[in-house]
Design a protein around this motif. Structure first.
Motif, PDB file in Angstrom:
ATOM      1  N   ILE A  41       0.803  -1.217   0.000  1.00  0.00           N
ATOM      2  CA  ILE A  41       0.000   0.000   0.000  1.00  0.00           C
ATOM      3  C   ILE A  41       0.842   1.276   0.000  1.00  0.00           C
ATOM      4  CG2 ILE A  41      -1.661   1.328   1.377  1.00  0.00           C
ATOM      5  CD1 ILE A  41      -2.980  -1.362   2.069  1.00  0.00           C
ATOM      6  N   LYS A  42       1.818   1.375   0.885  1.00  0.00           N
ATOM      7  CA  LYS A  42       2.617   2.608   0.978  1.00  0.00           C
ATOM      8  C   LYS A  42       3.370   2.873  -0.321  1.00  0.00           C
ATOM      9  CE  LYS A  42       3.246   2.170   5.980  1.00  0.00           C
ATOM     10  NZ  LYS A  42       4.210   1.868   7.076  1.00  0.00           N
ATOM     11  N   ASP A  43       4.006   1.840  -0.844  1.00  0.00           N
ATOM     12  CA  ASP A  43       4.763   1.976  -2.088  1.00  0.00           C
ATOM     13  C   ASP A  43       3.841   2.356  -3.240  1.00  0.00           C
ATOM     14  OD1 ASP A  43       7.171   1.547  -3.781  1.00  0.00           O
ATOM     15  OD2 ASP A  43       5.998  -0.122  -4.569  1.00  0.00           O
ATOM     16  N   SER A  44       2.656   1.760  -3.284  1.00  0.00           N
ATOM     17  CA  SER A  44       1.701   2.037  -4.364  1.00  0.00           C
ATOM     18  C   SER A  44       1.205   3.476  -4.310  1.00  0.00           C
ATOM     19  CB  SER A  44       0.517   1.069  -4.273  1.00  0.00           C
ATOM     20  OG  SER A  44       0.934  -0.262  -4.476  1.00  0.00           O
ATOM     21  N   ILE A  45       0.939   3.962  -3.116  1.00  0.00           N
ATOM     22  CA  ILE A  45       0.474   5.353  -2.967  1.00  0.00           C
ATOM     23  C   ILE A  45       1.519   6.318  -3.523  1.00  0.00           C
ATOM     24  CG2 ILE A  45       0.020   7.165  -1.262  1.00  0.00           C
ATOM     25  CD1 ILE A  45      -1.498   5.055   0.388  1.00  0.00           C
ATOM     26  N   GLU A  46       2.794   6.082  -3.217  1.00  0.00           N
ATOM     27  CA  GLU A  46       3.857   6.963  -3.705  1.00  0.00           C
ATOM     28  C   GLU A  46       3.973   6.906  -5.227  1.00  0.00           C
ATOM     29  OE1 GLU A  46       5.480   9.238  -1.882  1.00  0.00           O
ATOM     30  OE2 GLU A  46       4.067   8.525  -0.335  1.00  0.00           O
ATOM     31  N   LYS A  47       3.847   5.713  -5.797  1.00  0.00           N
ATOM     32  CA  LYS A  47       3.932   5.577  -7.252  1.00  0.00           C
ATOM     33  C   LYS A  47       2.771   6.275  -7.952  1.00  0.00           C
ATOM     34  CE  LYS A  47       6.562   1.266  -7.597  1.00  0.00           C
ATOM     35  NZ  LYS A  47       6.539  -0.156  -7.982  1.00  0.00           N
ATOM     36  N   LEU A  48       1.574   6.177  -7.351  1.00  0.00           N
ATOM     37  CA  LEU A  48       0.395   6.807  -7.947  1.00  0.00           C
ATOM     38  C   LEU A  48       0.509   8.334  -7.960  1.00  0.00           C
ATOM     39  CD1 LEU A  48      -3.005   5.108  -7.020  1.00  0.00           C
ATOM     40  CD2 LEU A  48      -1.990   5.457  -9.236  1.00  0.00           C
ATOM     41  N   LYS A  49       1.113   8.859  -6.937  1.00  0.00           N
ATOM     42  CA  LYS A  49       1.254  10.320  -6.851  1.00  0.00           C
ATOM     43  C   LYS A  49       2.073  10.861  -8.021  1.00  0.00           C
ATOM     44  CE  LYS A  49       0.794  10.782  -1.813  1.00  0.00           C
ATOM     45  NZ  LYS A  49       1.523  11.033  -0.531  1.00  0.00           N
ATOM     46  N   GLU A  50       2.955  10.003  -8.566  1.00  0.00           N
ATOM     47  CA  GLU A  50       3.827  10.432  -9.662  1.00  0.00           C
ATOM     48  C   GLU A  50       3.052  10.710 -10.951  1.00  0.00           C
ATOM     49  OE1 GLU A  50       6.865   7.509 -10.176  1.00  0.00           O
ATOM     50  OE2 GLU A  50       7.495   7.580  -8.067  1.00  0.00           O
ATOM     51  N   ILE A  51       1.949   9.997 -11.174  1.00  0.00           N
ATOM     52  CA  ILE A  51       1.196  10.201 -12.430  1.00  0.00           C
ATOM     53  C   ILE A  51      -0.148  10.900 -12.187  1.00  0.00           C
ATOM     54  CG2 ILE A  51       2.261   8.156 -13.472  1.00  0.00           C
ATOM     55  CD1 ILE A  51      -0.559   6.827 -13.243  1.00  0.00           C
ATOM     56  N   LYS A  52      -0.420  11.223 -10.942  1.00  0.00           N
ATOM     57  CA  LYS A  52      -1.722  11.776 -10.556  1.00  0.00           C
ATOM     58  C   LYS A  52      -2.130  12.971 -11.409  1.00  0.00           C
ATOM     59  CE  LYS A  52      -4.040  13.717  -6.482  1.00  0.00           C
ATOM     60  NZ  LYS A  52      -3.881  14.060  -5.041  1.00  0.00           N
ATOM     61  N   GLU A  53      -1.232  13.891 -11.654  1.00  0.00           N
ATOM     62  CA  GLU A  53      -1.583  15.146 -12.342  1.00  0.00           C
ATOM     63  C   GLU A  53      -1.252  15.121 -13.833  1.00  0.00           C
ATOM     64  OE1 GLU A  53      -3.453  17.096 -10.833  1.00  0.00           O
ATOM     65  OE2 GLU A  53      -3.149  16.323  -8.797  1.00  0.00           O
ATOM     66  N   LYS A  54      -0.797  14.013 -14.340  1.00  0.00           N
ATOM     67  CA  LYS A  54      -0.483  13.960 -15.765  1.00  0.00           C
ATOM     68  C   LYS A  54      -1.775  13.966 -16.581  1.00  0.00           C
ATOM     69  CE  LYS A  54       4.055  11.877 -15.393  1.00  0.00           C
ATOM     70  NZ  LYS A  54       4.970  10.807 -15.816  1.00  0.00           N
ATOM     71  N   LYS A  55      -1.721  14.560 -17.754  1.00  0.00           N
ATOM     72  CA  LYS A  55      -2.904  14.688 -18.602  1.00  0.00           C
ATOM     73  C   LYS A  55      -3.100  13.438 -19.468  1.00  0.00           C
ATOM     74  CE  LYS A  55      -3.884  18.830 -17.212  1.00  0.00           C
ATOM     75  NZ  LYS A  55      -5.073  19.036 -16.363  1.00  0.00           N
ATOM     76  N   GLY A  56      -4.324  13.303 -19.976  1.00  0.00           N
ATOM     77  CA  GLY A  56      -4.647  12.200 -20.869  1.00  0.00           C
ATOM     78  C   GLY A  56      -5.157  10.977 -20.120  1.00  0.00           C
ATOM     79  N   VAL A  57      -5.178   9.866 -20.828  1.00  0.00           N
ATOM     80  CA  VAL A  57      -5.641   8.605 -20.233  1.00  0.00           C
ATOM     81  C   VAL A  57      -4.486   7.971 -19.457  1.00  0.00           C
ATOM     82  CG1 VAL A  57      -6.494   6.278 -20.701  1.00  0.00           C
ATOM     83  CG2 VAL A  57      -7.356   8.219 -22.036  1.00  0.00           C
ATOM     84  N   LYS A  58      -4.750   7.659 -18.214  1.00  0.00           N
ATOM     85  CA  LYS A  58      -3.759   7.009 -17.351  1.00  0.00           C
ATOM     86  C   LYS A  58      -4.336   5.668 -16.902  1.00  0.00           C
ATOM     87  CE  LYS A  58      -4.416  10.789 -15.217  1.00  0.00           C
ATOM     88  NZ  LYS A  58      -4.855  11.665 -16.313  1.00  0.00           N
ATOM     89  N   VAL A  59      -3.578   4.603 -17.053  1.00  0.00           N
ATOM     90  CA  VAL A  59      -4.061   3.267 -16.690  1.00  0.00           C
ATOM     91  C   VAL A  59      -3.223   2.720 -15.540  1.00  0.00           C
ATOM     92  CG1 VAL A  59      -4.470   0.908 -17.444  1.00  0.00           C
ATOM     93  CG2 VAL A  59      -4.919   2.806 -19.012  1.00  0.00           C
ATOM     94  N   ILE A  60      -3.911   2.320 -14.484  1.00  0.00           N
ATOM     95  CA  ILE A  60      -3.251   1.701 -13.333  1.00  0.00           C
ATOM     96  C   ILE A  60      -3.665   0.234 -13.288  1.00  0.00           C
ATOM     97  CG2 ILE A  60      -2.875   1.811 -10.838  1.00  0.00           C
ATOM     98  CD1 ILE A  60      -4.332   4.655 -11.112  1.00  0.00           C
ATOM     99  N   ILE A  61      -2.705  -0.669 -13.336  1.00  0.00           N
ATOM    100  CA  ILE A  61      -2.982  -2.103 -13.231  1.00  0.00           C
ATOM    101  C   ILE A  61      -2.660  -2.530 -11.805  1.00  0.00           C
ATOM    102  CG2 ILE A  61      -2.486  -4.397 -14.132  1.00  0.00           C
ATOM    103  CD1 ILE A  61      -1.398  -2.978 -16.683  1.00  0.00           C
ATOM    104  N   PHE A  62      -3.683  -2.846 -11.035  1.00  0.00           N
ATOM    105  CA  PHE A  62      -3.494  -3.366  -9.682  1.00  0.00           C
ATOM    106  C   PHE A  62      -3.375  -4.887  -9.803  1.00  0.00           C
ATOM    107  CE2 PHE A  62      -5.575   0.687  -8.921  1.00  0.00           C
ATOM    108  CZ  PHE A  62      -4.913   1.174  -7.796  1.00  0.00           C
ATOM    109  N   LYS A  63      -2.155  -5.388  -9.735  1.00  0.00           N
ATOM    110  CA  LYS A  63      -1.919  -6.798 -10.050  1.00  0.00           C
ATOM    111  C   LYS A  63      -1.622  -7.609  -8.785  1.00  0.00           C
ATOM    112  CE  LYS A  63       0.541  -9.656 -13.426  1.00  0.00           C
ATOM    113  NZ  LYS A  63       1.474  -9.629 -14.584  1.00  0.00           N
ATOM    114  N   ARG A  64      -2.532  -8.473  -8.439  1.00  0.00           N
ATOM    115  CA  ARG A  64      -2.364  -9.400  -7.313  1.00  0.00           C
ATOM    116  C   ARG A  64      -3.449 -10.456  -7.417  1.00  0.00           C
ATOM    117  NH1 ARG A  64       0.813 -11.402  -3.076  1.00  0.00           N
ATOM    118  NH2 ARG A  64       1.824  -9.351  -3.016  1.00  0.00           N
ATOM    119  N   GLU A  65      -3.070 -11.738  -7.386  1.00  0.00           N
ATOM    120  CA  GLU A  65      -4.045 -12.809  -7.579  1.00  0.00           C
ATOM    121  C   GLU A  65      -5.093 -12.807  -6.473  1.00  0.00           C
ATOM    122  OE1 GLU A  65      -0.654 -14.725  -5.241  1.00  0.00           O
ATOM    123  OE2 GLU A  65      -0.845 -13.345  -6.944  1.00  0.00           O
ATOM    124  N   CYS A  66      -6.294 -13.270  -6.842  1.00  0.00           N
ATOM    125  CA  CYS A  66      -7.400 -13.432  -5.896  1.00  0.00           C
ATOM    126  C   CYS A  66      -6.917 -14.256  -4.706  1.00  0.00           C
ATOM    127  CB  CYS A  66      -8.562 -14.132  -6.604  1.00  0.00           C
ATOM    128  SG  CYS A  66      -9.887 -14.683  -5.514  1.00  0.00           S
TER     129      CYS A  66
END
Length: 587
Positions: free
Chosen positions: A496-521
């Motif tokens: 969670i902590k690492d993911s939050i920091e990574k997301l902040k990096e693209i948060k304000e970028k323009k256009g379509v942004k795709v986040i793949i949350f990858k972890r098996e059921c």
């Protein structure tokens, strides 16, 4: 003859197998999924079976097999027929060669669906025949008969089930698989199979001419029949409602004339003979008043004085599914009623303990704030509604396109939520449209490596096919980047902590942004599981762990505890600011 105790869906699969099906195509969807699962277990190498990417593709595959002279089927739930409807309507024009059966499982009461749509409407719309079994043995028998009927009239045939039939159980007589001549092969015939306007105009005339022959055939079919009874009040019962009616009459020791409907079109002459002797007729059918509408027309011709009591008249409930209790409440409007079952305790649906979607939702809320808008989709993650991360839910793939529309005029962050299987099914065109038309939105793909909601079926992103064989594994990231999405981020929702920091990096970028949350059921995960506990001395009762919404973390008498549902994912440990949640021994 051997008997087996089968689920309704298993009986349908058994009928398809015995009927000589050579190829079966499906997209998983409750209440239909077990048909394919059971067919896989009994067919070995005699039948080609696949989970297709969506229902339209599945339909067209099955239609193609039919054109080679082989028997084929396509299997889906009711809303899947919307996806396949374009192909359905034109296939009735072209006709088929080998028997082609469309198995559709409707869901009255919307147990696991977004609507209660009635597939018989599509059968009428397409001018094809629909058979509706009233019990599990009949479901198997109809599956076999449907192939024969399809080949006789050279049209696709629909087999309509409903949830209670699909998921009920009964003893079923097991027969042998039909051996058929499959040496025909595809025979070129562009005038029949290429629907340019000149051919389509001929095809509709041919289809209309078939209707008269089909109507005559309906009069002979044993799935429609009259049960003699006493009095001037009759009952028309369609499909599974026939069993409810018979059970009610047996319990009450009553006798009514009953017309059992098991096919559409409804046999007019047989129905007319039934109506002639009656003053009142109750109509029971799950879904729309399809039969009732026809009964009104038929009554004008055969007995204008008969009173029709059904959904149109308001005498029978319009929504949901039927039961013995509902039959009783309708027929005994005055006097004492005795309900024959007790209500079950309510169980509110929630995401499983340790579900990676819990982490994904938590991360998204932390990064994009409480005012973010979450257009959503169909899947386990629809339960994000309880966590404030599901603001719309329309149909498969719609979350992406609805999000594109909202983002045109909203200043708040728009995050479209979609699962991995759903993305392959219907999300890709919406994403391409968003990129092509310069949308400014986030698409969150919750990649749990399976189609979890319907029973853990594989999909193109898993690298495994329906038989468990290794195949091409479609790389989501490469696919998305190939569609010109510049900002693609792949993160682990458990970190969670690492993911939050990574997301902040693209948060304000323009256009379509795709986040793949990858972890098996959590239920297919092979990772070693750990038990956790709350250290009471360290816990400050800040309740941050409860923000995850995980049912494994509970509050009892003011104390935070790790409950018995815990699956050992460790997300609560990661977000606890006081390190009060600690690891224990292995599960």
């Amino acid at each position: 003859m051997e008997k087996k105790y089968l689920l309704g869906n298993e009986a349908i699969a058994q009928g398809l197998y015995e009927g000589g099906v050579m190829a079966s195509f499906a997209y998983p969807g409750t209440p239909s999924s077990e048909i394919t699962e059971y067919l896989l277990s009994i067919a070995e190498d005699e039948v080609y079976i696949e989970w297709s990417i969506n229902e339209k593709v599945a339909f067209e595959n099955a239609y193609g097999v039919s054109l080679t002279g082989r028997r084929s089927c396509v299997i889906m739930k009711h809303v899947g027929l919307n996806v396949a409807s374009d192909s359905l309507l034109t296939s009735a024009y072209t006709g088929i060669v080998g028997g082609f059966v469309i198995v559709v499982a409707d869901d009255p009461f919307a147990h696991s669906s977004q609507n209660e749509q009635d597939s018989r409407r599509y059968a009428h719309f397409a001018r094809i025949v629909c058979f509706e079994p009233s019990n599990i043995q009949e479901a198997k028998d109809i599956a076999i008969f449907s192939f024969e009927f399809s080949e006789k009239y050279r049209i696709p045939v629909m087999l309509r089930s409903v949830t209670r039939l699909s998921h009920g159980k009964s003893e079923v007589l097991i027969g042998k698989r039909k051996k058929l001549d499959i040496s025909i092969g595809f025979i070129k015939n562009p005038s029949q199979f290429v629907m340019v306007p000149s051919n389509a105009r001929k095809a509709i005339k041919n289809l209309n001419e078939k209707q008269e022959m089909i109507k005559k055939e309906m009069e002979k079919i044993g799935f429609n029949r009259i049960d003699r009874g006493e009095g001037k009040t009759g009952i028309v019962a369609c499909g599974l409602t026939y069993i409810y009616v018979k059970e009610f009459l047996s319990i009450k020791n009553k006798s009514y004339p009953i017309f059992k409907i098991g096919s559409y079109p409804v046999p007019e002459r047989k129905l007319g003979d039934f109506l002639k002797k009656l003053k009142k007729v109750y109509v029971f059918e799950e879904g729309d008043p399809v039969a009732e509408e026809f009964i009104y027309i038929c009554a004008k011709k055969y007995n204008p004085d008969v009173k029709i009591l059904g959904k149109i008249s308001g005498d029978v409930k319009k929504e949901g599914e039927f039961s013995v209790e509902e039959i009783e409440k309708t027929l005994i409007k005055k006097g004492k009623t005795e309900y024959f079952s007790f209500p079950l305790p309510q169980r509110n649906p929630f995401l499983c303990a340790g579900c990676p979607h819990l982490g994904s939702f938590y991360i998204l809320k932390k990064v994009f704030g409480k005012n973010a808008i979450f257009p959503g989709d169909i899947g386990c993650y629809t339960l994000g509604i309880k966590l404030g991360t599901m603001d719309t839910c329309l149909c498969m793939g719609a979350g992406v396109s609805v999000g594109t529309g909202i983002s045109r005029f909203e200043k708040n962050y728009v995050i479209s939520i979609i699962g991995d299987s759903t993305f392959f099914h219907a999300g890709i065109p919406g994403m391409i449209n968003a990129v092509y038309n310069n949308s400014n939105q986030i698409i969150a793909i919750l990649d749990n490596r399976t189609t979890a909601m319907t029973g853990y079926q594989p999909h193109p992103g898993t690298g495994i096919n329906a038989r468990g064989e290794k195949t091409a594994e479609i790389d989501l990231r490469k696919l998305i980047e190939a569609c010109s999405v510049e900002n693609v981020l792949e993160i682990d929702p458990y970190r969670i902590k690492d993911s939050i920091e990574k997301l902040k990096e693209i948060k304000e970028k323009k256009g379509v942004k795709v986040i793949i949350f990858k972890r098996e059921c959590i239920h297919i995960s092979k990772k070693e599981k750990i038990k956790y506990f709350v250290d009471k001395d360290s816990c400050k009762k800040c309740k941050m762990c409860l923000e995850l919404g995980c049912p494994g973390t509970i509050q009892e008498n003011g104390e935070i505890k790790i409950g018995i549902l815990c699956n050992g994912c460790g997300m609560c440990e990661e977000i606890c600011p006081f390190k009060a949640i600690k690891r224990n021994e292995k599960i």
